[in-house]
Scaffold this motif. Structure first.
Motif, mmCIF file in Angstrom:
data_model
loop_
_atom_site.group_PDB
_atom_site.id
_atom_site.type_symbol
_atom_site.label_atom_id
_atom_site.label_comp_id
_atom_site.label_asym_id
_atom_site.label_seq_id
_atom_site.Cartn_x
_atom_site.Cartn_y
_atom_site.Cartn_z
ATOM 1 N N TRP A 114 43.761 32.394 73.547
ATOM 2 C CA TRP A 114 44.037 33.773 73.153
ATOM 3 C C TRP A 114 44.493 33.808 71.706
ATOM 4 O O TRP A 114 45.491 33.169 71.354
ATOM 5 C CB TRP A 114 45.108 34.393 74.056
ATOM 6 C CG TRP A 114 45.464 35.798 73.685
ATOM 7 C CD1 TRP A 114 44.597 36.794 73.343
ATOM 8 C CD2 TRP A 114 46.777 36.357 73.604
ATOM 9 N NE1 TRP A 114 45.295 37.943 73.061
ATOM 10 C CE2 TRP A 114 46.624 37.713 73.201
ATOM 11 C CE3 TRP A 114 48.057 35.859 73.843
ATOM 12 C CZ2 TRP A 114 47.708 38.556 73.033
ATOM 13 C CZ3 TRP A 114 49.144 36.697 73.678
ATOM 14 C CH2 TRP A 114 48.970 38.035 73.289
ATOM 15 N N TYR A 115 43.767 34.560 70.870
ATOM 16 C CA TYR A 115 44.072 34.592 69.441
ATOM 17 C C TYR A 115 45.241 35.511 69.108
ATOM 18 O O TYR A 115 45.604 35.647 67.948
ATOM 19 C CB TYR A 115 42.830 34.979 68.646
ATOM 20 C CG TYR A 115 41.888 33.822 68.408
ATOM 21 C CD1 TYR A 115 41.664 32.870 69.396
ATOM 22 C CD2 TYR A 115 41.219 33.678 67.199
ATOM 23 C CE1 TYR A 115 40.811 31.815 69.190
ATOM 24 C CE2 TYR A 115 40.357 32.610 66.979
ATOM 25 C CZ TYR A 115 40.159 31.687 67.976
ATOM 26 O OH TYR A 115 39.305 30.631 67.766
ATOM 27 N N GLY A 116 45.824 36.143 70.111
ATOM 28 C CA GLY A 116 47.014 36.957 69.859
ATOM 29 C C GLY A 116 48.295 36.152 69.960
ATOM 30 O O GLY A 116 49.379 36.652 69.648
ATOM 31 N N ARG A 117 48.176 34.875 70.356
ATOM 32 C CA ARG A 117 49.387 34.059 70.506
ATOM 33 C C ARG A 117 50.021 33.844 69.115
ATOM 34 O O ARG A 117 49.313 33.809 68.105
ATOM 35 C CB ARG A 117 49.069 32.733 71.183
ATOM 36 C CG ARG A 117 48.266 31.788 70.327
ATOM 37 C CD ARG A 117 47.930 30.489 71.058
ATOM 38 N NE ARG A 117 47.338 29.548 70.116
ATOM 39 C CZ ARG A 117 46.085 29.607 69.695
ATOM 40 N NH1 ARG A 117 45.285 30.542 70.152
ATOM 41 N NH2 ARG A 117 45.634 28.741 68.815
ATOM 42 N N PRO A 118 51.365 33.699 69.089
ATOM 43 C CA PRO A 118 52.048 33.633 67.787
ATOM 44 C C PRO A 118 51.566 32.487 66.900
ATOM 45 O O PRO A 118 51.669 32.571 65.691
ATOM 46 C CB PRO A 118 53.519 33.444 68.170
ATOM 47 C CG PRO A 118 53.633 33.904 69.576
ATOM 48 C CD PRO A 118 52.289 33.684 70.223
ATOM 49 N N THR A 119 51.049 31.402 67.502
ATOM 50 C CA THR A 119 50.658 30.232 66.723
ATOM 51 C C THR A 119 49.197 30.283 66.282
ATOM 52 O O THR A 119 48.715 29.345 65.642
ATOM 53 C CB THR A 119 50.874 28.941 67.541
ATOM 54 O OG1 THR A 119 50.201 29.089 68.799
ATOM 55 C CG2 THR A 119 52.343 28.691 67.811
ATOM 56 N N ALA A 120 48.474 31.350 66.610
ATOM 57 C CA ALA A 120 47.062 31.427 66.232
ATOM 58 C C ALA A 120 46.932 31.453 64.704
ATOM 59 O O ALA A 120 47.734 32.070 64.023
ATOM 60 C CB ALA A 120 46.418 32.668 66.837
ATOM 61 N N ARG A 121 45.899 30.776 64.190
ATOM 62 C CA ARG A 121 45.706 30.697 62.738
ATOM 63 C C ARG A 121 45.376 32.064 62.158
ATOM 64 O O ARG A 121 45.825 32.428 61.087
ATOM 65 C CB ARG A 121 44.551 29.735 62.425
ATOM 66 C CG ARG A 121 45.027 28.352 62.011
ATOM 67 C CD ARG A 121 43.832 27.493 61.644
ATOM 68 N NE ARG A 121 42.881 27.447 62.745
ATOM 69 C CZ ARG A 121 41.613 27.084 62.600
ATOM 70 N NH1 ARG A 121 41.144 26.755 61.417
ATOM 71 N NH2 ARG A 121 40.803 27.049 63.647
ATOM 72 N N PHE A 122 44.532 32.803 62.854
ATOM 73 C CA PHE A 122 44.140 34.140 62.429
ATOM 74 C C PHE A 122 44.369 35.016 63.639
ATOM 75 O O PHE A 122 43.642 34.934 64.612
ATOM 76 C CB PHE A 122 42.667 34.127 62.006
ATOM 77 C CG PHE A 122 42.162 35.463 61.529
ATOM 78 C CD1 PHE A 122 42.515 35.951 60.277
ATOM 79 C CD2 PHE A 122 41.326 36.231 62.324
ATOM 80 C CE1 PHE A 122 42.048 37.169 59.828
ATOM 81 C CE2 PHE A 122 40.845 37.462 61.889
ATOM 82 C CZ PHE A 122 41.209 37.923 60.637
ATOM 83 N N ARG A 123 45.434 35.826 63.597
ATOM 84 C CA ARG A 123 45.792 36.575 64.809
ATOM 85 C C ARG A 123 44.845 37.734 65.035
ATOM 86 O O ARG A 123 44.614 38.551 64.157
ATOM 87 C CB ARG A 123 47.231 37.069 64.730
ATOM 88 C CG ARG A 123 48.186 36.026 65.234
ATOM 89 C CD ARG A 123 49.584 36.550 65.304
ATOM 90 N NE ARG A 123 50.001 36.713 66.704
ATOM 91 C CZ ARG A 123 51.206 37.142 67.035
ATOM 92 N NH1 ARG A 123 52.074 37.499 66.114
ATOM 93 N NH2 ARG A 123 51.531 37.245 68.304
ATOM 94 N N GLU A 124 44.308 37.743 66.249
ATOM 95 C CA GLU A 124 43.322 38.741 66.625
ATOM 96 C C GLU A 124 43.583 39.027 68.104
ATOM 97 O O GLU A 124 43.067 38.330 68.973
ATOM 98 C CB GLU A 124 41.932 38.119 66.390
ATOM 99 C CG GLU A 124 40.800 39.102 66.396
ATOM 100 C CD GLU A 124 39.452 38.397 66.387
ATOM 101 O OE1 GLU A 124 39.346 37.266 65.881
ATOM 102 O OE2 GLU A 124 38.512 38.987 66.936
ATOM 103 N N PHE A 125 44.410 40.030 68.356
ATOM 104 C CA PHE A 125 44.902 40.264 69.717
ATOM 105 C C PHE A 125 43.805 40.482 70.763
ATOM 106 O O PHE A 125 43.955 40.031 71.899
ATOM 107 C CB PHE A 125 45.887 41.438 69.715
ATOM 108 C CG PHE A 125 47.229 41.067 69.155
ATOM 109 C CD1 PHE A 125 47.462 41.075 67.788
ATOM 110 C CD2 PHE A 125 48.257 40.688 70.000
ATOM 111 C CE1 PHE A 125 48.695 40.702 67.269
ATOM 112 C CE2 PHE A 125 49.499 40.314 69.492
ATOM 113 C CZ PHE A 125 49.719 40.324 68.125
#
Ligand SMILES: [Zn+2]
Length: 135
Positions: A114-125
């Motif tokens: 899940w790209y909404g997680r705080p550690t994602a490189r590029f946050r994409e909820f």
């Protein structure tokens, strides 16, 4: 047109997406799939947004680089889907709404990236992707 069809997802992702939707519904949420497969032209148009065209930047991926562009044997087989929670039938893009975190947890429990997680490189909820290594 970007596809919203579950059939246009990678065969490994289809059952996970179905389970995701079922669990979200069971938790009282109403998620709407906004994109499964996206072709190259559409990906490039999205990439241009916030660069050579107006609007916010929504992706760092050019045609062929996004998990949404993936094909198998020439057929759409997207390795990611985008989803937005509906509240009273309306899409809710405000990432502070608790449904986003709830959806994220459900996706992560299914093993999705899940790209909404705080550690994602590029946050994409809205973006849930098949974990690397899965076929
Ligand atoms: Zn996405």
């Amino acid at each position: 047109m970007a596809s919203r069809r579950i059939e246009d997802l990678h065969p490994d992702l289809q059952p996970l997406c179905t389970a995701f939707l079922r669990q979200c519904h069971a938790a009282g949420m109403d998620p709407l799939i906004t994109c499964t497969y996206r072709d190259g032209a559409e990906q490039d148009a999205l990439y241009a947004q916030g660069r050579t065209r107006p609007g916010p930047r929504v992706t760092n991926a050019r045609a062929g680089q996004s998990a949404h562009n993936f094909t198998l044997g020439g057929k759409p087989a997207a390795r990611a889907f985008d989803v937005v929670p509906l509240i009273n039938g309306k899409a809710t893009w405000d990432a502070a709404h608790p449904h986003w975190q709830q959806m994220g947890r459900i996706g992560e429990q299914l093993g999705l990236n899940w790209y909404g997680r705080p550690t994602a490189r590029f946050r994409e909820f809205p973006h849930f992707e098949l974990a690397k290594g899965g076929a």
